[in-house]
Design a protein around this motif. Structure first.
Motif, PDB file in Angstrom:
ATOM      1  N   ILE A  29      -7.458  -6.120   3.292  1.00 51.75           N
ATOM      2  CA  ILE A  29      -8.833  -5.657   3.462  1.00 51.75           C
ATOM      3  C   ILE A  29      -9.629  -6.669   4.269  1.00 51.75           C
ATOM      4  O   ILE A  29      -9.270  -7.840   4.368  1.00 51.75           O
ATOM      5  N   ARG A  43     -13.471   1.296  -2.023  1.00 55.63           N
ATOM      6  CA  ARG A  43     -12.698   1.396  -0.794  1.00 55.63           C
ATOM      7  C   ARG A  43     -13.347   2.380   0.168  1.00 55.63           C
ATOM      8  O   ARG A  43     -13.761   3.468  -0.204  1.00 55.63           O
ATOM      9  N   THR A 126      -9.726  -1.278   5.231  1.00 57.14           N
ATOM     10  CA  THR A 126      -8.398  -1.797   5.509  1.00 57.14           C
ATOM     11  C   THR A 126      -8.399  -2.532   6.838  1.00 57.14           C
ATOM     12  O   THR A 126      -9.072  -2.119   7.781  1.00 57.14           O
TER      13      THR A 126
END
Length: 323
Positions: A29, A43, A126
């Motif tokens: 991340i 997320r 990500t």
């Protein structure tokens, strides 16, 4: 029919180096999680909707959520090109039925929340995929334990390694595609494998318009898969550990690090085969691959049969080492 290259056993790091398949969440991340903060971490979804890319993102998200056991699993989807699907179950199921099935399972089994807005939270994206940074595998996850926990949400507990080692009749699946990168001689391949391995079950399968249940049913019950490179190979995540995959590439289309990384995560045996009269390319850029994405494959039957024997042997060795 083309003999092509030798089979490359991609689980051997000495022969075929990969970026590591298991990564600390902090490496997957952008940004640093502050465990003392009262602001919950969530997320942020930001990758293309093509099913393999969706699976890449979800596997990394899964390790992120497992690293926050006291928090609510949240998938934040603020961008309209993604939220129009991910926050609309009916439309998502209509356009992307396999991805939708995975997401709905996570919502049921993990109490995952999928939302456009999540107030008072810090979101984490990500890092870049392999095509951009060459340091993290395309399919990456925090640990083998995470991978097996993920699989267990979709597939009941597998047979013991001992029972699978003693299994006398294997199920061999030949998967074909209806469009680009399809096998031109699938019936010949099936018949050659049946003739050479009469004690095993051999199935020819297409996956256009199949459901997530059909995908899981096939892959979770097959011991060996032979398939062209393509999105249908995302289903190998549902195969039992030590099952074997032979991935076929056509002329001028070779991305051996891609599904081999998914196979490694889930403890599978993986071989790749470049079916071309040319030598194996060291690396093909995206422009070249896109220009050749429609190339089809007509592999030598003798080489397919010998590949099946290699996979039987590698599978047996993997199971024996796991007992």
């Amino acid at each position: 029919m083309v003999d092509g290259s030798k089979f490359i056993y991609t689980n051997d790091d000495n022969v075929f180096p990969h970026p590591p398949e298991f990564q600390p969440v902090s490496d997957m991340i952008s940004g640093k999680i502050d465990q003392t903060s009262s602001t919950p971490p969530v997320r942020h979804y930001h990758c293309p909707m093509h099913h393999p890319h969706f699976a890449q993102e979800i596997l990394r998200c899964y390790s992120f959520w497992r690293s926050q056991p006291d928090g609510q699993p949240v998938l934040l989807v603020p961008r309209p090109q993604f939220s129009r699907f991910l926050t609309n179950p009916a439309e998502f199921q209509r356009r992307f039925p396999i991805s939708s099935g995975i997401l709905e399972t996570l919502k049921t089994k993990m109490r995952l929340v999928v939302t456009k807005v999540y107030p008072n939270a810090t979101s984490f994206k990500t890092k870049d995929f392999l095509e951009k940074d060459n340091t993290i595998s395309p399919f990456a996850i925090g640990s083998r334990k995470d991978a097996m926990k993920f699989r267990s949400m979709f597939v009941p507990s597998a047979e013991s390694y001992k029972n699978r080692t003693l299994k006398s009749s294997l199920r061999i699946g030949i998967v074909n595609r209806a469009g680009a990168r399809s096998l031109l001689n699938p019936l010949d391949i099936r018949n050659a494998v049946i003739e050479s391995y009469p004690t095993h079950q051999v199935v020819l399968k297409y996956f256009e318009d199949n459901t997530i249940e059909e995908l899981i049913e096939f892959y979770s019950n097959v011991d060996i898969v032979i398939s062209p490179h393509g999105s249908q190979l995302t289903g190998i995540m549902f195969m039992a550990p030590c099952s074997a995959v032979l991935e076929l590439f056509p002329h001028n289309y070779y991305t051996p690090n891609y599904f081999s990384s998914l196979a490694r995560i889930f403890g599978l045996v993986h071989l790749n085969w470049y079916i071309s009269s040319s030598t194996i390319p060291h690396e093909l850029d995206l422009k070249t691959r896109l220009a050749n994405t429609g190339n089809n494959i007509c592999p030598s039957l003798n080489r397919v049969v010998s590949g099946v024997q290699q996979m039987i042997d590698y599978r047996k060795q993997c199971l024996s080492n796991s007992i």
